[in-house]
Design an enzyme around this catalytic site. Structure first.
Site, PDB file in Angstrom:
ATOM      1  N   SER A 255       0.789  -1.232   0.000  1.00 50.69           N
ATOM      2  CA  SER A 255       0.000   0.000   0.000  1.00 50.69           C
ATOM      3  C   SER A 255       0.820   1.281   0.000  1.00 50.69           C
ATOM      4  CB  SER A 255      -0.956   0.016   1.196  1.00 50.69           C
ATOM      5  OG  SER A 255      -2.044  -0.850   0.965  1.00 50.69           O
TER       6      SER A 255
ATOM      7  N   LYS B 260       0.029   3.610  -2.706  1.00 50.87           N
ATOM      8  CA  LYS B 260      -1.044   4.595  -2.594  1.00 50.87           C
ATOM      9  C   LYS B 260      -0.490   6.024  -2.520  1.00 50.87           C
ATOM     10  CE  LYS B 260      -4.691   1.778  -0.416  1.00 50.87           C
ATOM     11  NZ  LYS B 260      -4.109   0.435  -0.266  1.00 50.87           N
TER      12      LYS B 260
ATOM     13  N   SER C 121      -6.056   2.953   4.765  1.00 53.90           N
ATOM     14  CA  SER C 121      -5.491   2.264   3.598  1.00 53.90           C
ATOM     15  C   SER C 121      -6.580   1.513   2.842  1.00 53.90           C
ATOM     16  CB  SER C 121      -4.378   1.295   4.032  1.00 53.90           C
ATOM     17  OG  SER C 121      -3.518   0.996   2.959  1.00 53.90           O
TER      18      SER C 121
END
Length: 402
Positions: free
Chosen positions: A104, A107, A162
């Site tokens: 993640s 991101k 997340s």
């Protein structure tokens, strides 16, 4: 007397020739970028540009300590990097360009790509289709279909929880996942992050999806320069709209920021993004500010077996970086990829009449369209020869014809 006068005239012509060559001098000098240039600032410290770009591509730990510099911490992460967020100077790195799954932390690139084009105040009602295809076991913030959300709510879901569900909805607002992946890849290239290959916008494991500690640090540094990004990534908690019209609290999963699960919060931390998947292991981009200096670190896949190793190893890097700043010479720059590629792209976009001096000189030296150095020198020599011929013609008249 005539011979003497002619000699002086020839000498004058030769002086004109020399002047022409001297006039070409700047073009010849700029054809070799950095030649004769002192890359050290007034205080004598080496800049990031003084370090060879290839140094960070070497395996193992790269650091250039001076006398009295602290030892680099011994970490279990497969790859890591610590850099000065203001200058981009890389203080140390370990297998910094090793391509690994980012989880993640990708991101961060997603946010850099879409934050500028999706207004935070925009309200959007989520459809069932927008929530399709979320990977099994994904982290979720709790986005519900047929519920209206502000874009700013969804960004809280991305940064704090997340939430892959929030990423899917924001991607839909951008035209879908495929369009978002394409745009993210272009953004990575524009930032000089050449190790990154984007396959899923949320960082969920996908074949061929990789990044590197170097690229993650590039994304973190760029994020700190975006006010919206910096605000979201530093937020420890927020309220998120519930299905029933109310709201509930969400806590940032970056434990180095919040101190959750027994992890001691890091003093001066300004956040950024953590991640985890089975394939990637734990990953983290973190930044902290102390005494006017901001450092950004990236840590990928610690193998110590400790459940919070990614936070503790990031802590060690930040501690070392603040202590080592000013006592080590840079081993590279986070601007390295962008400087190389950006100059070429900018020159191509601007055209031959608007290229920056540095880019034009570098291109000319390599044989690209423009005014090559060899032609500049040859032209100056011809100019000088013409001047000599003109002076001789004025003195002795036209040359006899055959």
């Amino acid at each position: 007397m005539t011979i003497g006068f002619a000699s002086r005239a020839v000498a004058a012509g030769c002086a004109l020739c020399a002047a022409g060559l001297l006039a070409a001098g700047p073009a010849a000098a700029t054809a070799r970028p950095g030649a004769g240039t002192d890359l050290r600032p007034p205080d004598g410290r080496a800049t990031a540009a003084a370090a060879p770009a290839a140094l960070l591509y070497r395996s193992g730990t790269q650091v250039r300590p001076r006398a009295g510099a602290p030892d680099v911490p011994d970490l279990s992460a497969r790859s890591w990097l610590v850099a000065d967020a203001r200058t981009g100077a890389v203080l140390a790195g370990h297998d910094a360009h090793r391509k690994l799954p980012p989880a993640s932390t990708l991101k961060a690139l997603f946010a850099l790509t879409l934050l500028p084009i999706l207004p935070g105040g925009l309200r959007h009602t989520v459809s069932a289709k927008e929530l399709e295809g979320i990977g099994a076991g994904s982290s979720l913030v709790g986005v519900a279909e047929d519920r209206a959300y502000r874009v700013s709510d969804l960004w809280n879901g991305v940064f704090l929880s997340s939430g892959n569900d929030a990423v899917h909805v924001l991607s839909a607002l951008n035209g879908g996942q495929r369009a978002t992946v394409t745009r993210m890849q272009a953004k990575a290239r524009a930032l000089g992050a050449r190790d990154t290959r984007v396959k899923s916008p949320d960082g969920y494991d996908a074949p061929g999806q990789v990044s590197s500690a170097f690229d993650l640090a590039v994304f973190g540094r760029a994020g700190l320069r975006n006010p919206d990004f910096a605000r979201y990534c530093a937020r420890a908690e927020a309220r998120f709209p519930g299905r029933d019209g109310g709201s509930y609290g969400i806590l940032n999963t970056n434990r180095l920021l919040t101190g959750a699960d027994g992890v001691r919060p890091y003093r001066g931390l300004v956040g950024i993004k953590n991640g985890y998947t089975t394939h990637a292991g734990h990953t983290l981009i973190a930044a902290a500010r102390r005494n006017g200096r901001t450092l950004v670190v990236s840590v990928m896949n610690p193998r110590s077996g400790h459940r919070h190793a990614v936070y503790e190893e990031a802590r060690s890097l930040l501690d070392w970086g603040f202590e080592a700043a000013g006592r080590v010479d840079p081993v590279g720059s986070l601007d390295a990829g962008r400087a190389t590629e950006g100059a070429t792209e900018a020159a191509a976009a601007a055209g031959p009449q608007a290229r920056p001096v540095g880019a034009a000189a570098a291109g000319d030296a390599g044989g690209t369209p423009g005014r090559p150095v060899a032609w500049t020198v040859a032209g100056a020599a011809l100019l000088g020869a013409a001047a000599v011929a003109l002076v001789l013609r004025l003195l002795f008249g036209p040359a006899p014809r055959d």
